[in-house]
Design an enzyme around this catalytic site. Sequence first.
Site, PDB file in Angstrom:
ATOM      1  N   HIS A 132       0.869  -1.192   0.000  1.00 53.77           N
ATOM      2  CA  HIS A 132       0.000   0.000   0.000  1.00 53.77           C
ATOM      3  C   HIS A 132       0.897   1.231   0.000  1.00 53.77           C
ATOM      4  CE1 HIS A 132      -4.169   1.608   1.039  1.00 53.77           C
ATOM      5  NE2 HIS A 132      -3.398   2.689   0.947  1.00 53.77           N
TER       6      HIS A 132
ATOM      7  N   HIS B  66       1.352   4.841  -2.317  1.00 51.40           N
ATOM      8  CA  HIS B  66       0.807   5.708  -3.366  1.00 51.40           C
ATOM      9  C   HIS B  66       1.912   6.445  -4.107  1.00 51.40           C
ATOM     10  CE1 HIS B  66      -3.567   5.510  -2.395  1.00 51.40           C
ATOM     11  NE2 HIS B  66      -3.110   5.196  -1.190  1.00 51.40           N
TER      12      HIS B  66
ATOM     13  N   ASP C 110       1.645   9.196  -5.922  1.00 50.00           N
ATOM     14  CA  ASP C 110       1.553  10.643  -5.682  1.00 50.00           C
ATOM     15  C   ASP C 110       1.722  10.985  -4.210  1.00 50.00           C
ATOM     16  OD1 ASP C 110      -0.842   9.378  -5.169  1.00 50.00           O
ATOM     17  OD2 ASP C 110      -2.111  10.971  -5.954  1.00 50.00           O
TER      18      ASP C 110
ATOM     19  N   HIS D 146      -9.768   0.495  -0.742  1.00 46.08           N
ATOM     20  CA  HIS D 146      -9.667   1.328   0.451  1.00 46.08           C
ATOM     21  C   HIS D 146     -10.985   1.203   1.233  1.00 46.08           C
ATOM     22  CE1 HIS D 146      -6.167   3.301  -1.354  1.00 46.08           C
ATOM     23  NE2 HIS D 146      -5.983   3.955  -0.219  1.00 46.08           N
TER      24      HIS D 146
ATOM     25  N   GLU E  64     -11.098   2.921   6.786  1.00 44.75           N
ATOM     26  CA  GLU E  64     -10.159   3.974   7.182  1.00 44.75           C
ATOM     27  C   GLU E  64     -10.955   5.173   7.693  1.00 44.75           C
ATOM     28  OE1 GLU E  64      -6.456   6.582   5.295  1.00 44.75           O
ATOM     29  OE2 GLU E  64      -7.978   5.745   3.958  1.00 44.75           O
TER      30      GLU E  64
END
Length: 376
Positions: free
Chosen positions: A24, A26, A28, A212, A215
Amino acid sequence: MTDLDDDYSLGRVNLRDVPKVSLHDHLDGGLRPATILDLADEAGVSVPETDADDLADWFVSQCNAGNLVDYLSTFDLTTAVMQTDDALERVAREFVHDLADDGVVYGEVRWAPEQHLARGLSLDEAVEAVQAGLEAGVADIERLGRSIRVGQLVTAMRHADRGLEIAQLAVRHRDNGVVGFDIAGAEAGFLPSRHRLAFDYLAQNHLPVTVHAGEADGLASIQSALVDGRALRLGHGVRLAEEIESVRSDDENTYVSLGRLAEWVKDREIALELSPSSNLQTGAIDQWGTEIADHPFDVLYQLGFCVTVNPDNRTQSGTTLTRELALLADAFSYDLADIETFQLNAAQSAFLPLEDREDLVDVISQGFEDAESYGA
């Protein structure tokens, strides 16, 4: 464990030196601050700080707001400088270097192509640019005598209406570096069921899915990820702990009961992509506390859930996978065997063919054995 800013040692082993798997992570959320400044200057994008170290501090400060929405607002800057093929290729190439320098031997790089079209790229061109960067990074690492493998997780923004289009994009590029699909963005109010057609298409084409969930929203989001999304892994999934109830305790043990959803996730070894620092920053664990030691990670681990450790966004959290492992080891007194377990869980949950996962498990096991022998 000593000062986590300077030392990531566990016993005589530096955690940076053991082989790791990042599921996991990202794209960006992992830009080098110096690169952001370079690309912002080229693109005419304004920045809040003009010094790389100050910009790094700005990201962490902004992301400590305690909620996901404010945390996600920092991506306005990182995505703004990732709008050309050259920029995407550079960021992806550096991403691989940074993973390898942190001891990662397999990484899945997730990103949302639909957020990188402002300067004329098509979806396919964006994916191709990132893949070119990833491959260049891998080649660089191999020339240094090391080894790393990476794959793209193509992501759709859950609040947008392009889920099916992005799913089709992912399938088109499954033989060009794409290993799976994800949905991301503001979670509350945007259940995975909004993208049911996309998930149906992915299931029909046998492309793995992580979602996702759990969270910034609770059990309903996790339920939808599993039922509507057919998720094989849960991005974060930390709020699954809401279904763990303490029943009684004695001098030595606490006895708990699990809800049916939690039992399903545990019994089927659906991996939880937990990200401790990020979970603190976004307020995902507020109901349990505000420190790493309050994170339900250890409860989930002790109960037998398939827990994995991830950085989520290295720039926004000022972290690395090594640092996340060190924080957990410090908070819960984990030893090297625990750290190895988390890496084996991640290796076995990777979106790779079975034979490749078995090979990755062997690499992890041998690497930890070698590290222990060297440190003895």
